[in-house]
Scaffold this active site. Structure first.
Site, PDB file in Angstrom:
ATOM      1  N   CYS A 198     -23.548 -28.136   0.987  1.00  0.00           N
ATOM      2  CA  CYS A 198     -24.313 -28.093  -0.247  1.00  0.00           C
ATOM      3  C   CYS A 198     -23.377 -27.182  -1.231  1.00  0.00           C
ATOM      4  O   CYS A 198     -22.149 -27.540  -1.794  1.00  0.00           O
ATOM      5  CB  CYS A 198     -25.477 -27.341  -0.264  1.00  0.00           C
ATOM      6  SG  CYS A 198     -26.562 -27.708  -1.822  1.00  0.00           S
ATOM      7  N   HIS A 254     -28.331 -31.116   2.979  1.00  0.00           N
ATOM      8  CA  HIS A 254     -28.354 -29.950   3.729  1.00  0.00           C
ATOM      9  C   HIS A 254     -28.746 -30.347   5.224  1.00  0.00           C
ATOM     10  O   HIS A 254     -29.780 -30.807   5.682  1.00  0.00           O
ATOM     11  CB  HIS A 254     -29.691 -28.908   3.313  1.00  0.00           C
ATOM     12  CG  HIS A 254     -29.420 -28.302   2.106  1.00  0.00           C
ATOM     13  ND1 HIS A 254     -28.663 -27.114   2.356  1.00  0.00           N
ATOM     14  CD2 HIS A 254     -29.581 -28.507   0.778  1.00  0.00           C
ATOM     15  CE1 HIS A 254     -28.451 -26.609   1.248  1.00  0.00           C
ATOM     16  NE2 HIS A 254     -29.224 -27.235   0.297  1.00  0.00           N
ATOM     17  N   GLU A 274     -28.767 -29.132   8.122  1.00  0.00           N
ATOM     18  CA  GLU A 274     -30.013 -28.195   8.641  1.00  0.00           C
ATOM     19  C   GLU A 274     -31.409 -28.349   8.113  1.00  0.00           C
ATOM     20  O   GLU A 274     -32.302 -27.745   8.939  1.00  0.00           O
ATOM     21  CB  GLU A 274     -29.486 -26.576   8.459  1.00  0.00           C
ATOM     22  CG  GLU A 274     -29.868 -26.081   7.042  1.00  0.00           C
ATOM     23  CD  GLU A 274     -28.710 -26.638   6.052  1.00  0.00           C
ATOM     24  OE1 GLU A 274     -27.626 -27.186   6.372  1.00  0.00           O
ATOM     25  OE2 GLU A 274     -28.433 -26.122   4.885  1.00  0.00           O
TER      26      GLU A 274
END
Lengths: 216, 261
Positions: free
Chosen positions: A88, A190, A192
């Site tokens: 990001c 993202h 994650e």
């Protein structure tokens, strides 16, 4: 399932005050690695992989990296073609300059500008968008083309060298979603926060660079 | 194409999920972390935890919940309820929440929005607006869980919170909330069309058609529901399939972590 070889990998996650640090640490742990969080350049010396996470504004990010004296060490690390993953803001910070909140020079590892998303749609670009793979690379192992990933951003990378863009997402324009050049990879979304396929991105990147050791 | 998000909301009281959770397959159906992991597995796009006690002593319980959720759930989640300062926000974000939501505190002190946005970025500041369409057709903002009228117009307030740095609006209609009879479409459309940021429709979801309507007629960017998921009568992927069949872009994959890793 986690891969035992990842446990021995020296993974450094750079901490410069980015808010999503914990999520990135947990994701890397979930795929079987034991990351170390560090904010000093020396931590990169022995690293097998360095991860630069990040949310927020470009100006703050660059300010913090400068205060921590990380700018030159990151540039040198990448110039040595050592494995580096940006996430990001960790992608946007690699660009030449960001237009977010004025003109802010960035790390200038990837040539191009970080520009505002086109008008006509809700900003931030927030949510799960379809990611189209322009090239199959090891980063996408086990991830079907067109899978969705979670984005949150208002600016995007307008790459001067489009051949480095390996995946895009449509949001009124082709938004740079994944960049790869040598052992450098970076995502606008993202991983994650993108469920199982997101974690797979971390796993793929770490696996690709496990056993490579460090060229020194 | 950006998909429309389906968001599940949990009301949490002293670390326990309240309000009609009936999952037989869970050992502990009141455990927010267990539920979050289950919903993630079943294909939910995002989660919201609202701490309805929000007493000061309760704060550590919430922090624990956020930490444990972040350990197991790899989709975005938002935490709200009783956050009154940017330090309160920081605690939740550092514990692993992706976004925080503020409601009454934002009305009482609108600077809180800008302070949060400045410190943490607009992307993690969700302003929740509770509004009621009054008999005369006006749309009024309420606070304190929908009990206290503010005299403020919902559209004007929505525009103000965006100007102050909110990255998203969670809009609940006090008229429709709890009735499972559909979202307030005119309220949702009025707010969504008036702001540049995404709007989450909330209050009134009873079935997939209601969610389709909130998106196609209400111009919502995301839909939030609680009961219809919690009672198990509307499995998440069933709802998603119906929405996709109606032409709405939806994320259909819900891969198992162990299968993919």
């Amino acid at each position: 399932m986690s891969d035992p070889e990842l446990a021995d990998l020296d993974v450094i996650i750079l901490d410069y005050g980015a808010g999503n640090l914990r999520s990135v640490v947990r994701a890397v742990e979930r795929v079987g690695a034991k990351p170390e969080v560090a904010s000093v350049a020396a931590a990169m010396d022995e690293a097998d992989v360095v991860i630069l996470p990040g949310v927020g504004a470009a100006a703050d990010t660059m300010h913090n990296l400068r205060e921590l004296r990380l700018i030159e060490p990151i540039r040198e690390y990448i110039a040595a073609d050592r494995p580096f993953l940006g996430v990001c803001m960790g992608l946007q910070a690699l660009m030449t300059v960001s237009e977010e909140g004025g003109e802010h020079p960035c790390l200038d590892v990837l040539e191009g500008r970080v520009v505002r998303l086109p008008e006509g749609r809700k900003i931030p670009h927030m949510g799960w968008n379809r990611v189209d793979q322009r090239r199959r690379t090891p980063l996408f192992d086990g991830i079907p083309d067109g899978s969705h990933f979670y984005f949150v951003h208002s600016y995007f990378c307008d790459m001067a060298q489009p051949e480095d863009v390996v995946a895009v997402a449509d949001y009124g324009t082709d938004v740079t979603a994944v960049v790869e050049r040598g052992k450098l990879a970076a995502t606008q979304f993202h991983p994650e926060k993108s469920g199982a396929y997101g974690l797979r991105i971390y796993r793929n990147f770490l696996l690709e660079h496990s056993g490579n050791g460090v060229s020194r | 194409m950006l998909t429309k998000r389906i968001i599940a909301c949990f009301d949490v009281d002293a670390g326990r999920v309240v309000k009609g959770i009936s999952f037989v397959e869970l050992r502990d159906a009141g455990d927010p972390v267990e539920l979050a992991a289950l919903y993630d597995h079943e294909g939910i796009d995002e989660l919201v935890f609202l701490d309805i006690t929000a007493s000061h002593e309760d704060r550590n319980t919430v922090v624990d919940m956020v930490r444990h959720t972040a350990d197991r759930v790899f989709i975005p989640f938002t935490v709200g309820g009783g956050l009154r300062s940017d330090d309160d926000m920081r605690l939740m974000l550092e514990s692993g929440a992706d976004k925080i939501t503020i409601n009454t505190a934002a009305v009482e002190r609108p600077e809180l929005i800008s302070e949060g946005a400045h410190r943490f970025g607009s992307q993690c500041i969700v302003v929740a607006i509770d509004a009621r369409t009054e008999a005369d057709g006006s749309m009024q903002v309420y606070t304190h869980g929908g009990r206290r009228p503010t005299g403020m117009d919902a559209v004007a307030w929505a525009q103000e919170v965006v100007e102050r740095g909110a990255g998203e609006i969670m809009l609940t209609s006090m008229n429709t909330d709890g009735h499972q009879d559909g979202y307030d479409l005119s309220l949702t459309r009025a707010v969504s069309d008036a702001v540049s940021v995404p709007v989450i429709a909330s209050g009134g979801a009873g079935n997939a058609q209601h969610m389709i309507d909130a998106i196609t007629d209400g111009n919502a960017d995301a839909v939030l529901a609680a009961s219809i998921f919690h009672f198990g009568t509307h499995p998440i992927m069933d709802v998603k399939r119906q929405m996709q069949a109606a032409g709405i872009p939806i994320r259909m994959e819900h891969a198992d972590y162990d299968d993919v890793l």
